[in-house]
Scaffold this active site. Structure first.
Site, PDB file in Angstrom:
ATOM      1  N   GLY A 122     -69.044 -30.834 -45.348  1.00 39.49           N
ATOM      2  CA  GLY A 122     -67.551 -31.386 -45.419  1.00 39.49           C
ATOM      3  C   GLY A 122     -67.817 -32.906 -45.547  1.00 39.49           C
ATOM      4  N   GLY A 171     -71.020 -34.737 -42.347  1.00 45.31           N
ATOM      5  CA  GLY A 171     -71.504 -33.718 -41.541  1.00 45.31           C
ATOM      6  C   GLY A 171     -71.661 -32.096 -42.014  1.00 45.31           C
ATOM      7  N   ASP A 206     -55.556 -32.879 -48.933  1.00 45.70           N
ATOM      8  CA  ASP A 206     -56.803 -32.798 -49.602  1.00 45.70           C
ATOM      9  C   ASP A 206     -56.889 -31.093 -49.784  1.00 45.70           C
ATOM     10  OD1 ASP A 206     -59.231 -33.124 -50.941  1.00 45.70           O
ATOM     11  OD2 ASP A 206     -60.181 -33.229 -49.125  1.00 45.70           O
TER      12      ASP A 206
END
Ligand code: PIT
Length: 495
Positions: free
Chosen positions: A48, A51, A162
């Site tokens: 994502g 990380g 998002d």
């Protein structure tokens, strides 16, 4: 910020120095223990914002649930600590059946580790690619869950910003698995409608036109839901191009078509719903709350909640009579329950939440109870809500704690986990102080007299150590559990 982070592995962990400096609210929840002592971390499931996410299991063999751990390298975020802090703060605030649950956070020399709910069904995106397109009933079910999560976020004035199929996980690999929204890396609280942020965020297909023009608010999430629905039904994006730039040009034109061959067998109601979500006028775009009332969503078919409602509502009523140790133990136990065990409760929660805020009000609760043929008197209803929290509403986690099947309290494996939670020093027994501290951590205020009183109920008045066997007996003798706890609550009410 801009602080140097030490990567010297020989250095002993300490709270300052190598640690990032979070605000008080966030730093209070960070654990500085070695995460490997508590979790067995396995293969990578996804990547994502900053990380990787790995599957993990608790080292406690009684906890078989499974977790997802997102590990963020500290050197990648040291300049954007504010973003991570914002993400953590939001994950701590939200509480909804269709939003990923966040459990705890660890910090070590190199990483921040976020421990989250495990979704084993993969991304909706992969399923979309594999399937091509969905039936209207399947799409309606996904949109209903998605919009109820968005309505909860928006009721807290949080915009996700998002939303895209890559950020929608399937809880299990079942055909009819529920969805969970992930990735709050771009989410933000209280953006003023029309204010903008000077940045274009999110993935190109799903970005709302007003985001590109830099004056947007919560409703940009609704647009993204519209794009997702368009793709679920037709298998194609509404605004396409060979590069981000050409896609943005299409989005700004706000012209799309629901009349190609892919749309031939799609109902007019579905097309109308897509148009409401993809309204170019962001100020007049339908809200999540209003969208949830749209008749097309009824296409998702009836679920099974009616059958279990009475049983669940009865448990809710019983909860008023349980004492605080029982209540707290139940809230600990929901943490370790698997998704398939709470699936029906999720449906009931969404059914009861008539105004789609993700909270159940006194009126909604009373209506739900009376539909199930259970009448709670005014005072009893008030007590139920008062127990929950100070807002006079039930949130999702509280609802689960109140309605989980009491059989979990009879299972020694589950109780062991709760016992360990109370026995924070790992001594093998619980002291009165441990009880008090655990209850305080959970927000219950009890005097030492009250704890004594509670223990007396179980014939444990002279206790200084409570061993696991005795702890189990507290939950496993239903006759005593019923009678004595009732005495306690009656007493408490008189105060
Ligand atoms: C997975 C599987 C799973 C959870 C996640 C990913 C969660 C990711 C996530 C990332 C974030 C965030 C919340 C959740 O804020 O069970 O592949 O940045």
């Amino acid at each position: 910020m801009g602080k140097c982070i030490s990567h010297n592995k020989n250095e002993k962990p300490k709270r300052t120095g190598g640690s990032l400096e979070f605000s008080k609210e966030v730093s209070g929840i960070i654990r500085y223990n070695n995460i490997q002592e508590f979790y067995d971390i396995q293969g990578v499931m996804g990547r994502g914002h900053f990380g990787t996410v790995k599957r993990a299991f608790s080292k406690d063999k009684h906890d078989t649930k499974g977790y997802a751990i997102k590990s963020i390298p500290k050197n990648k975020i040291e300049y954007r600590l504010d973003l991570l802090e914002r993400e953590l703060g939001l994950l701590m605030t939200v509480d909804h059946p269709n939003i990923i649950k966040f459990y705890e956070v660890y910090e070590d020399f190199q990483y921040i580790h976020l421990v989250m709910e495990l979704c084993t069904g993969g991304e909706l995106f992969d399923q979309l690619i594999a399937k091509g397109r969905y039936t209207e009933a399947e799409a309606a079910k996904i949109l209903h869950s998605l919009l109820s999560a968005v309505a909860h976020l928006h009721s807290l004035e949080i915009a996700h910003r998002d939303l895209k199929p890559e950020n929608i996980m399937l809880s299990t690999s079942d055909m009819d698995s529920d969805i969970k929204i992930i990735d709050f890396g771009l989410a933000k609280k209280s953006i003023e409608e029309g204010s903008g942020e000077n940045t274009v965020l999110g993935s190109s297909y799903y970005v709302a036109p007003e985001v590109l023009q830099n004056k947007y608010g919560l409703s940009c999430d609704i647009w993204s839901c519209g794009v997702i629905l368009f793709m679920l039904l037709s298998g194609k994006p509404p605004f396409d191009g060979t590069s981000d730039m050409t896609i943005y040009q299409q989005i700004l034109k706000t012209k799309y078509s629901t009349s190609g061959p892919e749309w031939e067998r799609i109902s007019d109601e579905a097309k109308e719903f897509v148009e409401l979500l993809l309204n170019p006028d962001s100020k007049n775009r339908i809200s999540a709350q209003a969208a949830l009332e749209h008749p097309w969503l009824n296409k998702r078919g009836e679920h099974e909640s009616q059958k279990v409602e009475r049983k669940v509502m009865k448990r809710l009523k019983q909860y008023t009579h349980a004492n605080k140790i029982v209540k707290e133990t139940m809230s600990i136990l929901i943490k370790t329950m698997k998704q398939d065990e709470i699936k029906q409760l999720n449906n009931i929660f969404r059914d009861l939440d008539k105004d789609h805020t993700g909270f159940i009000s006194a009126i909604e609760l009373e209506q739900g109870l009376s539909c199930a043929g259970i009448n709670l008197e005014g005072e009893e209803l008030q007590n139920l809500l008062k127990d929950a929290d100070s807002t006079g509403k039930l949130n999702y986690s509280e609802f689960l704690a109140m309605t989980i099947d009491r059989k979990h309290l009879e299972n020694t494996d589950s109780l062991w986990l709760a016992f360990k939670y109370f026995d924070i020093e790992n001594q093998g027994y619980i002291t009165k102080d441990n009880f008090n501290n655990a209850l305080r951590r959970a927000g219950w205020e009890l005097t030492s007299n009250e704890v004594d009183e509670m223990l007396t109920e179980y014939g444990l008045e002279n206790l200084d150590k409570l061993f696991f066997e005795q702890f189990c007996k507290m939950f496993q003798d239903p006759s005593r559990y019923g009678k004595l706890t009732r005495m306690y609550t009656d007493d408490a009410r008189k105060k």
